[in-house]
Design an enzyme around this catalytic site. Structure first.
Site, PDB file in Angstrom:
ATOM      1  N   LYS A   1      81.710  71.131  35.846  1.00 47.38           N
ATOM      2  CA  LYS A   1      80.840  70.546  34.813  1.00 47.38           C
ATOM      3  C   LYS A   1      79.639  71.438  34.577  1.00 47.38           C
ATOM      4  O   LYS A   1      79.162  72.083  35.527  1.00 47.38           O
ATOM      5  CB  LYS A   1      80.304  69.167  35.262  1.00 47.38           C
ATOM      6  CG  LYS A   1      81.276  68.296  36.007  1.00 47.38           C
ATOM      7  CD  LYS A   1      80.676  66.945  36.395  1.00 47.38           C
ATOM      8  CE  LYS A   1      81.631  66.167  37.275  1.00 47.38           C
ATOM      9  NZ  LYS A   1      81.591  66.543  38.700  1.00 47.38           N
TER      10      LYS A   1
ATOM     11  N   HIS B   1      78.113  67.578  31.778  1.00 49.74           N
ATOM     12  CA  HIS B   1      77.796  66.705  32.915  1.00 49.74           C
ATOM     13  C   HIS B   1      77.022  65.454  32.481  1.00 49.74           C
ATOM     14  O   HIS B   1      77.304  64.352  32.959  1.00 49.74           O
ATOM     15  CB  HIS B   1      77.004  67.510  33.945  1.00 49.74           C
ATOM     16  CG  HIS B   1      77.068  66.988  35.332  1.00 49.74           C
ATOM     17  ND1 HIS B   1      76.971  67.792  36.431  1.00 49.74           N
ATOM     18  CD2 HIS B   1      77.205  65.725  35.816  1.00 49.74           C
ATOM     19  CE1 HIS B   1      77.063  67.050  37.527  1.00 49.74           C
ATOM     20  NE2 HIS B   1      77.192  65.798  37.180  1.00 49.74           N
TER      21      HIS B   1
ATOM     22  N   ASP C   1      87.015  67.751  42.178  1.00 51.28           N
ATOM     23  CA  ASP C   1      85.943  67.613  41.195  1.00 51.28           C
ATOM     24  C   ASP C   1      84.663  68.247  41.733  1.00 51.28           C
ATOM     25  O   ASP C   1      84.145  67.824  42.769  1.00 51.28           O
ATOM     26  CB  ASP C   1      85.687  66.115  40.926  1.00 51.28           C
ATOM     27  CG  ASP C   1      84.622  65.894  39.879  1.00 51.28           C
ATOM     28  OD1 ASP C   1      84.969  65.822  38.693  1.00 51.28           O
ATOM     29  OD2 ASP C   1      83.436  65.798  40.253  1.00 51.28           O
TER      30      ASP C   1
ATOM     31  N   TYR D   1      76.348  71.062  41.800  1.00 44.31           N
ATOM     32  CA  TYR D   1      76.604  70.693  43.197  1.00 44.31           C
ATOM     33  C   TYR D   1      76.375  71.896  44.131  1.00 44.31           C
ATOM     34  O   TYR D   1      76.294  71.717  45.339  1.00 44.31           O
ATOM     35  CB  TYR D   1      78.031  70.166  43.398  1.00 44.31           C
ATOM     36  CG  TYR D   1      78.384  68.915  42.613  1.00 44.31           C
ATOM     37  CD1 TYR D   1      77.414  68.227  41.884  1.00 44.31           C
ATOM     38  CD2 TYR D   1      79.678  68.427  42.603  1.00 44.31           C
ATOM     39  CE1 TYR D   1      77.742  67.094  41.153  1.00 44.31           C
ATOM     40  CE2 TYR D   1      80.013  67.281  41.868  1.00 44.31           C
ATOM     41  CZ  TYR D   1      79.037  66.626  41.145  1.00 44.31           C
ATOM     42  OH  TYR D   1      79.362  65.503  40.421  1.00 44.31           O
TER      43      TYR D   1
HETATM   44  N1  LIG Z   1      79.558  63.006  36.599  1.00 38.92           N
HETATM   45  C1  LIG Z   1      78.556  62.559  37.328  1.00 38.92           C
HETATM   46  O1  LIG Z   1      77.412  62.428  36.889  1.00 38.92           O
HETATM   47  C2  LIG Z   1      78.813  62.202  38.754  1.00 38.92           C
HETATM   48  C3  LIG Z   1      77.851  61.500  39.512  1.00 38.92           C
HETATM   49  C4  LIG Z   1      78.134  61.191  40.823  1.00 38.92           C
HETATM   50  C5  LIG Z   1      79.350  61.563  41.362  1.00 38.92           C
HETATM   51  N2  LIG Z   1      80.277  62.273  40.622  1.00 38.92           N
HETATM   52  C6  LIG Z   1      81.578  62.691  41.176  1.00 38.92           C
HETATM   53  O2  LIG Z   1      82.226  61.538  41.686  1.00 38.92           O
HETATM   54  C7  LIG Z   1      82.479  61.703  43.085  1.00 38.92           C
HETATM   55  C8  LIG Z   1      82.395  60.365  43.793  1.00 38.92           C
HETATM   56  O3  LIG Z   1      81.131  59.776  43.606  1.00 38.92           O
HETATM   57  P1  LIG Z   1      80.028  59.702  44.759  1.00 38.92           P
HETATM   58  O4  LIG Z   1      80.222  60.838  45.677  1.00 38.92           O
HETATM   59  O5  LIG Z   1      78.689  59.557  44.117  1.00 38.92           O
HETATM   60  O6  LIG Z   1      80.321  58.303  45.426  1.00 38.92           O
HETATM   61  P2  LIG Z   1      81.485  57.646  46.321  1.00 38.92           P
HETATM   62  O7  LIG Z   1      82.682  58.521  46.375  1.00 38.92           O
HETATM   63  O8  LIG Z   1      81.647  56.259  45.809  1.00 38.92           O
HETATM   64  O9  LIG Z   1      80.792  57.508  47.737  1.00 38.92           O
HETATM   65  C9  LIG Z   1      80.567  58.606  48.573  1.00 38.92           C
HETATM   66  C10 LIG Z   1      79.913  58.061  49.835  1.00 38.92           C
HETATM   67  O10 LIG Z   1      80.801  57.117  50.451  1.00 38.92           O
HETATM   68  C11 LIG Z   1      81.045  57.457  51.803  1.00 38.92           C
HETATM   69  N3  LIG Z   1      82.463  57.120  52.025  1.00 38.92           N
HETATM   70  C12 LIG Z   1      83.536  57.769  51.505  1.00 38.92           C
HETATM   71  N4  LIG Z   1      84.675  57.185  51.864  1.00 38.92           N
HETATM   72  C13 LIG Z   1      84.331  56.112  52.636  1.00 38.92           C
HETATM   73  C14 LIG Z   1      85.073  55.115  53.314  1.00 38.92           C
HETATM   74  N5  LIG Z   1      86.408  55.100  53.247  1.00 38.92           N
HETATM   75  N6  LIG Z   1      84.378  54.169  53.999  1.00 38.92           N
HETATM   76  C15 LIG Z   1      83.040  54.179  54.046  1.00 38.92           C
HETATM   77  N7  LIG Z   1      82.281  55.106  53.435  1.00 38.92           N
HETATM   78  C16 LIG Z   1      82.915  56.068  52.732  1.00 38.92           C
HETATM   79  C17 LIG Z   1      80.753  58.940  51.896  1.00 38.92           C
HETATM   80  O11 LIG Z   1      80.296  59.277  53.184  1.00 38.92           O
HETATM   81  P3  LIG Z   1      80.760  60.593  54.022  1.00 38.92           P
HETATM   82  O12 LIG Z   1      80.882  61.731  53.043  1.00 38.92           O
HETATM   83  O13 LIG Z   1      79.624  60.776  54.979  1.00 38.92           O
HETATM   84  O14 LIG Z   1      82.061  60.252  54.700  1.00 38.92           O
HETATM   85  C18 LIG Z   1      79.615  59.102  50.887  1.00 38.92           C
HETATM   86  O15 LIG Z   1      78.374  58.741  51.462  1.00 38.92           O
HETATM   87  C19 LIG Z   1      81.410  62.715  43.483  1.00 38.92           C
HETATM   88  O16 LIG Z   1      81.655  63.315  44.722  1.00 38.92           O
HETATM   89  C20 LIG Z   1      81.453  63.664  42.329  1.00 38.92           C
HETATM   90  O17 LIG Z   1      82.562  64.541  42.415  1.00 38.92           O
HETATM   91  C21 LIG Z   1      80.013  62.569  39.334  1.00 38.92           C
END
Ligand SMILES: NC(=O)c1ccc[n+]([C@@H]2O[C@H](COP(=O)([O-])OP(=O)(O)OC[C@H]3O[C@@H](n4cnc5c(N)ncnc54)[C@H](OP(=O)(O)O)[C@@H]3O)[C@@H](O)[C@H]2O)c1
Length: 276
Positions: free
Chosen positions: A77, A108, A47, A52
């Site tokens: 997106k 998005h 994704d 990004y």
């Molecule tokens: N459509 C939208 O508006 C929107 C908004 C936000 C996100 N997204 C998408 O959704 C994806 C996921 O959301 P997100 O990146 O915001 O949040 P997330 O995946 O819930 O959290 C990412 C964070 O968690 C840490 N992490 C990952 N695995 C872990 C584990 N097993 N234990 C402890 N910490 C951990 C990562 O750190 P490290 O990387 O330092 O390991 C990073 O700081 C995004 O990457 C993106 O592709 C979409």
């Protein structure tokens, strides 16, 4: 061990893996290596987004992986709205990703203040009809926005990617999705913008019972609640840890205890105001 299906067939026929790899906040320079680790681990959904700034790195990782294009479900997106701007963004994303189609393209954010999300949606429908997209979807759309695109174009979104985790589990929106055959994809599944989820007694107890980590329990809860989940990490051990969620199952009691953590409060932006 678990009977969880590992993919969902969207209404247009595209098959999306239930567990994918998110790339928000991965610097362009780190992206190729991180996505390569994810693909080696087994993830087959990546994704990304124009916003990004790392699509070229995703494209390099796909090229280096040796996988056939058809083996990886690729999502991007568009932040921009308006028929022509969306079309231009899509063509530029294809170029940066080094592919001639996307498995899924999303608006998005609805950006209701801009007032163009219906014509933007029509641009996605037309691109899907031309074969540039296998599936068309939206992100951060509320019921109001979903209703409007379906009423004005006759076509519902195939998927809606939204903030979704135990503190914000969106029961009303998920019920609407189920009624309209819209798949739910969860962003921010680890709820780290607010913190605290990994210390919740319900999460810790389930982790101890299954010899898993709290992060794995949070992801597994999301999967068992029927959603596509796309955790992000640049850390190889965490990329692998997050993948190890397909081979155990939370009990109904554990799921219910985690459901009870819902506060109804977002950690991220409000779709009514983000982006004007
Ligand atoms: N459509 C939208 O508006 C929107 C908004 C936000 C996100 N997204 C998408 O959704 C994806 C996921 O959301 P997100 O990146 O915001 O949040 P997330 O995946 O819930 O959290 C990412 C964070 O968690 C840490 N992490 C990952 N695995 C872990 C584990 N097993 N234990 C402890 N910490 C951990 C990562 O750190 P490290 O990387 O330092 O390991 C990073 O700081 C995004 O990457 C993106 O592709 C979409």
């Amino acid at each position: 061990m678990s009977d969880l299906r590992t993919s969902i067939t969207l209404t247009g026929g595209a098959v999306i893996p239930r567990l994918g790899y998110g790339t928000f906040k991965i610097e362009e320079g780190d992206t190729q290596a991180a996505v390569e680790v994810a693909l080696e681990t087994g993830y087959r959904l990546v994704d990304t987004a124009v916003g990004y700034g790392n699509e070229a790195g995703v494209g390099r990782a796909l090229a280096a992986s040796g996988l056939d294009r058809g083996e990886v479900f690729l999502t991007s997106k568009t932040w921009d709205h308006g028929y022509d701007d969306v079309r231009r963004n899509l063509e530029e994303s294809l170029e940066r990703l080094g592919t001639d189609y996307l498995d899924l393209y999303l608006l998005h954010w609805p950006r209701p203040g801009v007032g163009k999300y219906v014509e933007s949606w029509q641009a996605l429908l037309d691109a899907r009809a031309e074969g540039l997209l296998r599936a068309a979807g939206v992100s951060n759309f509320t019921v109001e926005h979903l209703d409007r695109i379906e009423a004005e174009t006759g076509a519902a979104a195939e998927i809606n990617q939204v903030e979704l985790h135990p503190y914000f589990s969106q029961p009303e929106l998920r019920a609407y999705h189920a009624e309209h055959l819209i798949a739910t994809e969860s962003w921010g599944p680890l709820a780290l913008r607010g913190g605290g989820l990994f210390d919740e007694p319900a999460v810790k107890a389930a982790a101890a019972a299954h010899d898993r980590t709290p992060a794995q329990v949070a992801l597994r809860w999301n999967l068992q609640r029927g959603n596509v989940v796309i955790p992000k990490s640049v850390t190889p051990e965490r990329i692998r840890e997050n993948w190890e969620t397909l081979d155990f199952a939370l009990t109904e009691d554990e799921l219910a205890a985690i459901d009870a953590l819902d506060t109804g409060e977002r950690q991220g932006g409000d779709p009514a105001v983000v982006g004007g």
